[in-house]
Design a protein around this motif. Structure first.
Motif, short mmCIF file in Angstrom:
data_model
loop_
_atom_site.label_atom_id
_atom_site.label_comp_id
_atom_site.label_asym_id
_atom_site.label_seq_id
_atom_site.Cartn_x
_atom_site.Cartn_y
_atom_site.Cartn_z
N GLU A 116 -8.10 -32.53 -11.07
CA GLU A 116 -7.07 -31.80 -11.83
C GLU A 116 -5.77 -32.58 -11.90
O GLU A 116 -5.08 -32.58 -12.92
CB GLU A 116 -6.84 -30.43 -11.17
CG GLU A 116 -5.84 -29.56 -11.91
CD GLU A 116 -5.64 -28.23 -11.23
OE1 GLU A 116 -5.49 -27.22 -11.95
OE2 GLU A 116 -5.63 -28.18 -9.98
N HIS A 117 -5.42 -33.28 -10.80
CA HIS A 117 -4.13 -33.97 -10.74
C HIS A 117 -4.03 -35.11 -11.76
O HIS A 117 -2.93 -35.58 -12.04
CB HIS A 117 -3.89 -34.52 -9.33
CG HIS A 117 -3.76 -33.45 -8.29
ND1 HIS A 117 -2.86 -32.42 -8.39
CD2 HIS A 117 -4.43 -33.22 -7.13
CE1 HIS A 117 -2.96 -31.61 -7.35
NE2 HIS A 117 -3.92 -32.08 -6.56
N ALA A 118 -5.13 -35.55 -12.28
CA ALA A 118 -5.08 -36.62 -13.28
C ALA A 118 -4.59 -36.12 -14.63
O ALA A 118 -4.22 -36.92 -15.49
CB ALA A 118 -6.47 -37.25 -13.45
N TRP A 119 -4.57 -34.80 -14.80
CA TRP A 119 -4.21 -34.20 -16.10
C TRP A 119 -3.07 -33.21 -15.93
O TRP A 119 -3.16 -32.06 -16.37
CB TRP A 119 -5.42 -33.52 -16.72
CG TRP A 119 -6.55 -34.42 -17.05
CD1 TRP A 119 -7.66 -34.69 -16.30
CD2 TRP A 119 -6.69 -35.20 -18.24
NE1 TRP A 119 -8.48 -35.58 -16.95
CE2 TRP A 119 -7.91 -35.92 -18.15
CE3 TRP A 119 -5.90 -35.37 -19.39
CZ2 TRP A 119 -8.36 -36.78 -19.15
CZ3 TRP A 119 -6.34 -36.22 -20.39
CH2 TRP A 119 -7.55 -36.91 -20.26
N MET A 120 -1.98 -33.62 -15.31
CA MET A 120 -0.88 -32.70 -15.02
C MET A 120 -0.29 -32.07 -16.27
O MET A 120 0.20 -30.94 -16.23
CB MET A 120 0.22 -33.44 -14.23
CG MET A 120 -0.24 -33.93 -12.86
SD MET A 120 -0.88 -32.59 -11.80
CE MET A 120 0.62 -31.68 -11.49
N ASN A 121 -0.33 -32.75 -17.39
CA ASN A 121 0.25 -32.23 -18.63
C ASN A 121 -0.76 -31.53 -19.53
O ASN A 121 -0.40 -31.06 -20.61
CB ASN A 121 0.91 -33.37 -19.42
CG ASN A 121 2.08 -33.98 -18.68
OD1 ASN A 121 2.82 -33.29 -17.97
ND2 ASN A 121 2.26 -35.29 -18.82
N HIS A 122 -2.02 -31.46 -19.08
CA HIS A 122 -3.05 -30.88 -19.95
C HIS A 122 -4.01 -29.98 -19.17
O HIS A 122 -5.20 -29.93 -19.47
CB HIS A 122 -3.83 -32.00 -20.65
CG HIS A 122 -2.97 -32.97 -21.39
ND1 HIS A 122 -2.34 -32.68 -22.58
CD2 HIS A 122 -2.60 -34.25 -21.09
CE1 HIS A 122 -1.63 -33.72 -22.99
NE2 HIS A 122 -1.78 -34.69 -22.10
#
Length: 448
Positions: free
Chosen positions: A272-278
């Motif tokens: 999840e942390h790889a997509w903080m803006n999505h």
């Protein structure tokens, strides 16, 4: 065989544009001496002008992303009869993709995974996304961005194989026909890769509903090698393979380099942390740990699937479950929502379906690690559960790690469900309320 390429295999989204660029490059490289560099640049400009004249006589057709870039050249060519000014929608190297003029400053977003040196301005990116959006929605397709490691496959360094995994060295499949195998030894990269069970069926069926991208935090050579294993015939990804080398933010993945409107994009990733803006686009995937090194990487003190000579279930495994979720999302988006297609938002569908999973559950937590508690509450609430802080007759589930706490004993006495936190995690991964008996707690003698 080199795994580093300047121009990856072209996709339906880059065929025409890549061909145009390659033609320009071929023309530009016909003279290799240093005193002919200026002439080469003039030849590039001649090619650009010839292309525009050719496009003027060509019937405009709906196309994919790169065809949209070419269509823009057609529009510019037609408008240039009246106004001899180019807006420079993007560049290839230091030259405008429309007029061939040398540009002094770099601006816009780099799309090197489509073709090395390609940059597009925000306005052009927006125009291309709108073009692609209309095309794929008309074809009843959305966009799907797929992570690689722990999602579609698992990879380890050969020297990291444990003694109990040494049998794998003699069980690998042929690289000559990867479509018939799932375990591959890439000696030129000192790696071994295991494809996740069901992945080939998953990709085949998902491709009928989605325009698919690979997006990995691995480097580009690794990304391209994995794409060859997953898609040996180039039917699913082609040039739509994005690596960490292509991202615009360090240690983050972003949809700014994906040719899809965010309202039509789904993401499948184990992190999840790889997509903080999505996060609203993300479907979180249960990690695939085939190798012992993968287990150790995430702190699991257990034997790997390879060590126990087992694997995920092909029929009931993670990818099979997620495929059903994707089908449900796709069906809801196209067949159940009302209004214009372009106004629909797949993120709303995702949120709505997720909110039904535990919608009838009222949860209270007992003796959960303070670091884990906020995440568990947030995940449960996203799945529609009501979370309380005090015991109440309406509570349906007590989530705990200790069967001896006061709340746990209350659950047993009041005939409520007493489950481990993994019950919430499993529901989140499989998008379905799980049987409580599979996550029950054993009674202990603790009294607190």
């Amino acid at each position: 065989m080199s795994v580093v390429t300047d121009s990856p295999v072209h996709s339906s989204g880059s065929d025409d544009f890549a061909a145009y660029l390659n033609e320009a490059l071929d023309e530009n490289s016909s003279s290799s001496s240093s005193d002919e560099e200026a002439e080469g640049k003039n030849e590039f400009e001649d090619v650009s002008r010839n292309k525009r004249r050719k496009f003027e006589s060509t019937e405009e057709t709906e196309g994919s992303t790169s065809e949209g870039i070419v269509k823009h050249e057609l529009v510019f060519a037609e408008s240039s009869v009246k106004v001899d000014v180019c807006t420079h929608p993007g560049s290839f190297g230091d030259m405008c993709i429309c007029c061939g003029q040398k540009l002094d400053e770099e601006s816009g977003v780099t799309f090197g995974y489509i073709h090395k040196g390609l940059r597009l301005h925000d306005e052009e990116i927006s125009r291309l996304r709108n073009t692609d959006m209309k095309k794929f929605l008309y074809s009843k397709k959305l966009y799907l961005v797929l992570d690689l490691d722990h999602t579609l496959l698992n990879t380890t360094i050969l020297s990291h194989l444990s003694p109990e995994e040494s049998h794998l060295r003699n069980e690998t499949d042929s690289l000559e026909d990867v479509s018939q195998g799932s375990l591959f030894k890439l000696e030129h990269m000192n790696m071994m890769t295991k494809l996740r069970p069901f992945v080939r069926t998953f990709l085949k069926e998902a491709s009928e509903m989605f325009e698919m991208y690979i997006y990995t935090m691995g480097d580009r050579p690794y990304a391209l090698e994995m794409a060859k294993l997953l898609d040996p015939q180039g039917k699913y990804f082609n040039a739509k393979v994005i690596s960490r080398d292509d991202g615009t933010q360090k240690h983050q993945k972003g949809l700014d380099i994906v040719f899809g409107q965010e309202s039509a994009v789904l993401i499948l990733d184990d992190t999840e942390h790889a997509w903080m803006n999505h996060k609203s686009n993300l479907i979180l995937m249960e990690r695939y740990h085939f190798f012992a090194s993968s287990c150790r990487q995430f702190g699991f003190n257990c034997k790997s699937l390879a060590e126990t000579k087992s694997d995920e279930n092909e029929i009931d495994g993670a990818l099979a479950k997620i495929l059903e979720v994707l089908k449900q999302i796709h069906s809801t988006f196209f067949d159940k929502l009302e209004g214009d297609l372009v106004d629909r938002d797949v993120r709303q569908v995702l949120s709505s379906l997720r909110g039904e999973i535990l919608s009838e559950c009222v949860i209270i937590f007992s003796r959960i690690n303070h670091d884990a508690l906020p995440t568990l509450q947030r995940v449960a609430q996203k799945m529609g559960a009501t979370c309380l802080t005090e015991l109440d007759p309406t509570v349906t589930h007590v989530v705990a790690t200790d069967a001896g706490t006061e709340k746990s004993r209350w659950a047993v006495r009041e005939k409520k469900f007493l489950v481990h936190p993994r019950w919430i995690e499993a529901a989140n991964y499989f998008w379905q309320k799980q049987p409580e008996e599979n996550f029950g707690l054993k009674k202990t003698t603790n009294n607190s």
